[in-house]
Motif scaffolding. Structure first.
Motif, mmCIF file in Angstrom:
data_model
loop_
_atom_site.group_PDB
_atom_site.id
_atom_site.type_symbol
_atom_site.label_atom_id
_atom_site.label_comp_id
_atom_site.label_asym_id
_atom_site.label_seq_id
_atom_site.Cartn_x
_atom_site.Cartn_y
_atom_site.Cartn_z
ATOM 1 N N LYS A 31 37.797 -63.970 -8.581
ATOM 2 C CA LYS A 31 38.787 -64.418 -9.661
ATOM 3 C C LYS A 31 38.878 -66.390 -9.804
ATOM 4 C CE LYS A 31 40.005 -61.920 -12.465
ATOM 5 N NZ LYS A 31 39.263 -61.721 -13.560
ATOM 6 N N GLY A 48 37.058 -56.101 -14.200
ATOM 7 C CA GLY A 48 37.188 -57.125 -13.215
ATOM 8 C C GLY A 48 38.589 -57.871 -12.708
ATOM 9 N N ILE A 49 39.502 -56.500 -14.453
ATOM 10 C CA ILE A 49 40.771 -57.066 -14.063
ATOM 11 C C ILE A 49 41.469 -55.902 -13.128
ATOM 12 C CG2 ILE A 49 43.010 -56.925 -15.901
ATOM 13 C CD1 ILE A 49 40.871 -59.001 -16.641
ATOM 14 N N TYR A 56 45.703 -65.704 -10.425
ATOM 15 C CA TYR A 56 45.033 -64.979 -10.775
ATOM 16 C C TYR A 56 44.498 -63.848 -10.022
ATOM 17 C CZ TYR A 56 44.308 -68.559 -14.655
ATOM 18 O OH TYR A 56 44.489 -69.702 -15.964
ATOM 19 N N CYS A 57 45.240 -63.673 -8.306
ATOM 20 C CA CYS A 57 44.620 -62.556 -7.295
ATOM 21 C C CYS A 57 45.002 -61.538 -8.500
ATOM 22 C CB CYS A 57 45.363 -62.673 -6.678
ATOM 23 S SG CYS A 57 45.731 -62.088 -5.290
ATOM 24 N N VAL A 58 43.781 -60.652 -8.728
ATOM 25 C CA VAL A 58 43.886 -59.325 -8.352
ATOM 26 C C VAL A 58 44.803 -58.451 -7.393
ATOM 27 C CG1 VAL A 58 43.173 -59.961 -10.862
ATOM 28 C CG2 VAL A 58 41.491 -59.135 -9.320
ATOM 29 N N GLY A 93 40.533 -55.292 -10.307
ATOM 30 C CA GLY A 93 40.513 -54.791 -8.793
ATOM 31 C C GLY A 93 40.474 -53.830 -7.913
ATOM 32 N N CYS A 122 36.256 -64.372 -3.547
ATOM 33 C CA CYS A 122 37.251 -64.314 -4.363
ATOM 34 C C CYS A 122 36.614 -63.669 -6.000
ATOM 35 C CB CYS A 122 38.441 -64.827 -4.415
ATOM 36 S SG CYS A 122 39.408 -64.975 -5.298
ATOM 37 N N HIS A 145 31.359 -55.882 -11.497
ATOM 38 C CA HIS A 145 31.229 -57.340 -11.832
ATOM 39 C C HIS A 145 30.040 -58.078 -11.485
ATOM 40 C CE1 HIS A 145 33.764 -61.225 -13.244
ATOM 41 N NE2 HIS A 145 33.814 -60.227 -14.284
#
Ligand code: FES
Length: 268
Positions: free
Chosen positions: A218, A58-59, A149-151, A61, A216, A76
């Motif tokens: 995140k 989940g990092i 925090y947007c990926v 994107g 979203c 995720h």
């Protein structure tokens, strides 16, 4: 053994006139995610299946797709959380398909680039040859950290009903990031971003459906960022916007911090 049925959207440009759904039945393992299921298919049943993934946590994107009609990150999304053993997986809506589950996210990155998603420095000398860090308090950080925090997975854009009806609408991701940088005291690019957001396909087209924030992964809440951006722009047009006090530069580290003794090696 328990089984899982994955109904996967397939599309091969140059061969298929339009996409279709192919069904795969695979063994269901405990803790399996939707991405695990797709990897199982690729490794054991059909190695032509195309999808994106990288970090599996989940990092990055990259594994965004439409899972049972909701935009989600495949890595995720544990199968058991979906509460069914039949899952349909499609490429992200509001983006063209490149192949199978791979959406073309170019429009997202172009729009993102257009709002200058970086700290625009007014101190060009310091920006070109930095001597130290810009100071920032914890309180200032709290003003925007949630939006940082947007990926860039594109799930918010895929969920947005306005993007669905106007492909040129800037959309929740770029507008949310515009607000994130506008609130940063180290940044001097507010006017340029307001100008970009104030366009025909800009911030005023958002009618607060809130689907972006629901999608979203995140917790960024782009819908909130867009409303805060609108408020800041209205204040600006009424000449009520408080100008940001530019962040000052910290003392060079070498002068302000005591030297830390390097420990002796314990192994020769
Ligand atoms: Fe990186 Fe899913 S593989 S977010």
């Amino acid at each position: 053994m328990q089984e899982l049925t994955l109904k996967v959207q397939r599309y091969l440009p140059g061969k298929d006139k339009k996409s279709y759904i192919q069904e795969f039945t695979i063994p269901l393992r405990q803790g399996m995610t939707v991405l695990d299921g797709l990897i199982y298919i690729k490794e054991n049943m059909d190695n032509t299946l195309s999808f994106r993934s990288s970090c599996r946590m989940g990092i990055c994107g990259s594994c965004g797709m439409l899972i049972n009609n909701f935009p989600m990150l495949a890595c995720h999304t544990p199968v058991e959380e979906l509460g069914t053993d039949r899952i349909e997986v499609r490429s992200l809506p509001n983006f063209p398909i490149i192949r199978d589950l791979v959406a073309d996210l170019d429009s997202l990155f172009e729009k993102h680039k257009s709002i200058k998603p970086y700290v625009v420095s007014s101190d060009t000398e310091e920006a070109e040859e930095p001597t130290a860090e810009f100071l920032q308090s914890g309180q200032e950080l709290e003003g925007y950290v949630q939006f940082a925090y947007c990926v860039k997975c594109g799930l918010c854009m895929a969920a947005c009903p306005t993007v669905a009806t106007d492909a040129l609408f800037l959309g929740p991701q770029p507008l949310g990031q515009a607000y994130r940088y506008c609130t940063d005291r180290r940044d001097a690019g507010v006017e340029e971003r307001f100008h970009q957001a104030d366009s025909r396909h800009g911030v005023w087209l958002c009618h607060l459906a809130g689907a972006c924030s629901e999608a979203c992964p995140k917790g960024v809440d782009p819908a909130l960022a867009i409303q805060l951006l609108k408020r800041a722009m209205i204040f600006d047009s009424l000449r009520l916007r408080k100008k940001k006090k530019p962040a000052s530069i910290a003392q060079p580290l070498a002068e302000s911090r005591p030297k830390i003794a390097v420990p002796e090696f314990t192994v020769k």
